[in-house]
Design a protein around this motif. Sequence first.
Motif, PDB file in Angstrom:
ATOM      1  N   ASP A 182       2.184   6.343  -2.063  1.00  0.00           N
ATOM      2  CA  ASP A 182       1.872   5.536  -3.325  1.00  0.00           C
ATOM      3  C   ASP A 182       3.146   5.411  -4.520  1.00  0.00           C
ATOM      4  N   ASP A 204       3.774   1.544  -3.194  1.00  0.00           N
ATOM      5  CA  ASP A 204       2.413   1.423  -3.476  1.00  0.00           C
ATOM      6  C   ASP A 204       1.907  -0.059  -3.330  1.00  0.00           C
ATOM      7  N   GLU A 236       2.912  -0.721   1.620  1.00  0.00           N
ATOM      8  CA  GLU A 236       1.485  -0.533   1.619  1.00  0.00           C
ATOM      9  C   GLU A 236       0.546  -1.771   1.228  1.00  0.00           C
TER      10      GLU A 236
HETATM   11 MG    MG Z   1      -3.163   4.673  -2.448  1.00  0.00          MG
END
Ligand code: MG
Length: 287
Positions: A182, A204, A236
């Motif tokens: 993150d 993130d 991500e």
């Molecule tokens: Mg996360």
Amino acid sequence: DLALYEAKRAGRGRSRLFQPGMDTLLHERREMEIDLRRALALKQFELHYQPFLDLASDEVIGFEALLRWRHPVRGNVPPLAFIPLAEENGLIVKIGEWVLRTACLQAATWPGERTVAVNVSPLQFKADTLLETVKAALERANLPPRRLELEITEGALLDNTDSVIRTLNALRDLGVMISMDDFGTGYSSLSYLQKFPFNKIKIDRSFVAGASADSEAILRAVAGLGTSLGMAITAEGVETAEQLARIRGERCTHVQGYLTGRPMAAEQIGDFLTRPDPVTALEDTAA
Ligand code: MG
Ligand code: C2E
Ligand code: MG
Ligand code: MG
């Protein structure tokens, strides 16, 4: 039994009507905590696995283990609804041991040399048993350390810096990979990237969504910096073909998101890996 359970449920509904506010919240929390204490013994936890791909080969090179709680009454409780509670009361240490043991055992059955990524709570670092827990999980599963990746959020790095660095270095010496999860949320500090021995940065999804020129600039800068420090970079939360196309233009090495695969039950992994190449298939449909 069901009748008793229904009665309790009705009772709960009533008490909610008569004592709204703080009391109800505390009561609710206490019940959740009692249930959480029993969840391990009652085998209510399960791991789901979300694939991540190497962008150079478009191959699925690993899966992230994501904790699921199947509560008999509440249904599926999302991790963000119970992990903070488990961290406050320390249960996360036992739960985290179960996650590590289970993830290593399941990963050992996968075809190929795929990695399993496990989320580790800051509390597990403080417990000081993390290294031993990891070693035991690997040995029991007979999984080579290089196939285990530990994901750590910035919160883990805030205090006890020296002891965290010692543990991270010992884990790296063992051959385990360490990822910063993150990145860009929370208490991000660029100095962390230099201070801690990460193999990978996971950027993130808020920066991957491409909602603004700023978020794109941040993604580019972090990917550039991480790359020059010799780290792998995961984008991500990639959900669309457009986002994937943009990520390919940046210095990202890996991708993880709903587009390339949702979290799935362990039993689904075999089928998932034998379907036609996911990224090519998606790009063909998009074209
Ligand atoms: Mg996360
Ligand atoms: P995380 O480690 O950043 O995991 C990624 C989360 O993003 C997962 O949510 C995943 O389902 C979700 N996700 C993946 N791709 C996409 C996408 O394309 N779009 C969107 N909107 N979401 C996506 P999940 O499973 O609800 O987990 C939430 C968080 O709970 C995790 O965030 C992690 O911080 C924590 N967590 C999960 N399992 C564990 C565990 O075993 N131990 C600890 N300590 N934390 C865990
Ligand atoms: Mg994670
Ligand atoms: Mg993450």
